[in-house]
Design a protein around this motif. Structure first.
Motif, short mmCIF file in Angstrom:
data_model
loop_
_atom_site.label_atom_id
_atom_site.label_comp_id
_atom_site.label_asym_id
_atom_site.label_seq_id
_atom_site.Cartn_x
_atom_site.Cartn_y
_atom_site.Cartn_z
N ARG A 107 -2.50 -10.37 8.16
CA ARG A 107 -2.25 -10.33 6.72
C ARG A 107 -3.43 -9.75 5.96
NH1 ARG A 107 0.32 -15.33 3.61
NH2 ARG A 107 -0.72 -15.26 1.60
N GLN A 108 -4.63 -10.23 6.30
CA GLN A 108 -5.81 -9.70 5.61
C GLN A 108 -6.00 -8.22 5.89
OE1 GLN A 108 -8.66 -12.59 6.93
NE2 GLN A 108 -8.18 -13.96 5.22
N ALA A 109 -5.74 -7.81 7.11
CA ALA A 109 -5.91 -6.40 7.47
C ALA A 109 -4.92 -5.52 6.69
CB ALA A 109 -5.70 -6.23 8.97
N LEU A 110 -3.67 -5.96 6.61
CA LEU A 110 -2.65 -5.12 5.95
C LEU A 110 -2.86 -5.04 4.45
CD1 LEU A 110 0.62 -6.02 7.92
CD2 LEU A 110 -1.00 -4.14 8.31
N ARG A 111 -3.54 -6.03 3.88
CA ARG A 111 -3.81 -6.00 2.44
C ARG A 111 -4.63 -4.79 2.05
NH1 ARG A 111 -5.09 -12.01 0.88
NH2 ARG A 111 -2.95 -12.65 0.55
N ALA A 112 -5.37 -4.23 3.00
CA ALA A 112 -6.28 -3.13 2.66
C ALA A 112 -5.59 -1.77 2.64
CB ALA A 112 -7.43 -3.10 3.67
N THR A 113 -4.28 -1.73 2.88
CA THR A 113 -3.60 -0.43 2.80
C THR A 113 -2.50 -0.46 1.75
OG1 THR A 113 -2.45 1.32 3.98
CG2 THR A 113 -1.94 -0.91 4.67
N HIS A 114 -2.36 0.67 1.06
CA HIS A 114 -1.31 0.79 0.04
C HIS A 114 -0.55 2.09 0.25
CE1 HIS A 114 -3.12 -2.64 -1.92
NE2 HIS A 114 -4.28 -2.04 -1.74
#
Ligand code: ADP
Ligand code: MG
Length: 263
Positions: A107-114
């Protein structure tokens, strides 16, 4: 951005085929899509034509907190990106145990991509920490169920796990659809299983069903999604229908969130 988790602790039910095929169909519909291969067996990786996964991709992302941009690679399909898995993931389930915030790594890792409209997470055939990471990162779960005699076996346990994650780790998680896979229209058993699953989960079972089809089984050995390998095949059509249905189900569930995403 929607994170769809493709999960079922049974192996061989069509998780990887569904993740790749729905992902590629959504790309055809104009979306930018990322597939996250969480399975140490790395079938989504090889099925997308990456024969020798570069080291440290999904492993580096969730075990080493490596930046997400260093984990993503392009596939042969423009608009479809991949975070590959590989042999270094074999011990990941155990290596996660002592880590801080071990359920929240993905979850934390995916937060960094948009950069993506949809992220599809292809889960391993277990309900261990890797799958918990996927469920904690997800907005919605897609559950492939094979049209065979023991179809419902294990579903109660999967749904209980999803419920526990919703209660403790990720309140927005929902089950988006159960997808019936490998349907054999000439086989009465398939029809019985379809009826049985529908009776248990009347609203959850997707109208789009995936036929058992040779072209779907062949596509991974060519490293291509079915929509590229044989776009006129019954399997490609079924997965296109499914992708449309999943999009419609998401719109029906979350009008406010999607309104926000458009702005
Ligand atoms: N609809 C289908 N028709 C024929 N073969 C299929 C179909 N879906 C999956 N397969 C094949 O069945 C095997 C298991 O599917 P896979 O998607 O890898 O399942 P899982 O990820 O749940 O283990 C693979 O060899 C795959 O190519
Ligand atoms: Mg798989």
């Amino acid at each position: 951005m929607t994170v769809l988790v493709v999960s079922n602790q049974k192996g061989g039910v069509g998780k990887t085929t569904t993740a790749i095929s729905v992902g590629a169909a959504l790309v055809e519909h104009g979306q930018r899509v990322l597939i996250v291969d969480l399975d140490p067996q790395a079938n989504a990786t090889s099925g997308l034509g990456i024969s020798k996964a570069p080291p440290n991709h999904i492993y580096g992302l969730i075990l080493k907190e490596q930046p997400i941009d260093d984990s993503i690679i392009a596939t042969a399909v423009p608009g479809l990106d991949l975070i590959p898995s590989g042999p270094d993931m074999a011990g990941a389930e155990v290596e996660l145990v002592p880590l801080m915030a071990r359920e929240y790594r993905l979850r934390q890792a995916l937060r960094a991509t948009h950069d993506y409209d949809t992220i599809l997470v292809d889960c391993p055939p277990s309900l261990g920490l890797l799958t918990i990471n996927a469920l904690t990162a997800g907005d919605a779960v897609v559950i492939p169920v094979q049209c065979e005699y023991y179809a419902l076996e294990g579903l109660a346990q999967l749904l209980a796990t999803i419920e526990a994650v919703r209660a403790r780790l990720n309140s927005r998680l929902e089950v988006l659809a159960i997808v019936l896979t490998m349907e054999d229209r000439r086989n009465r058993l398939s029809l019985q299983v379809i009826d049985e699953v529908r009776n248990h989960f009347p609203t959850l079972v997707a109208d789009a069903r995936i036929p058992r089809a040779v072209r779907l089984a062949e596509a991974p050995s060519h490293g291509l999604p079915i929509s590229v390998y044989d776009r006129r095949s019954a399997g490609a059509q079924a997965y296109d229908d499914l992708a449309r249905e999943l999009s419609a189900r998401l719109r029906a569930k979350a009008p406010i969130a999607l309104g926000g995403a458009i702005a």
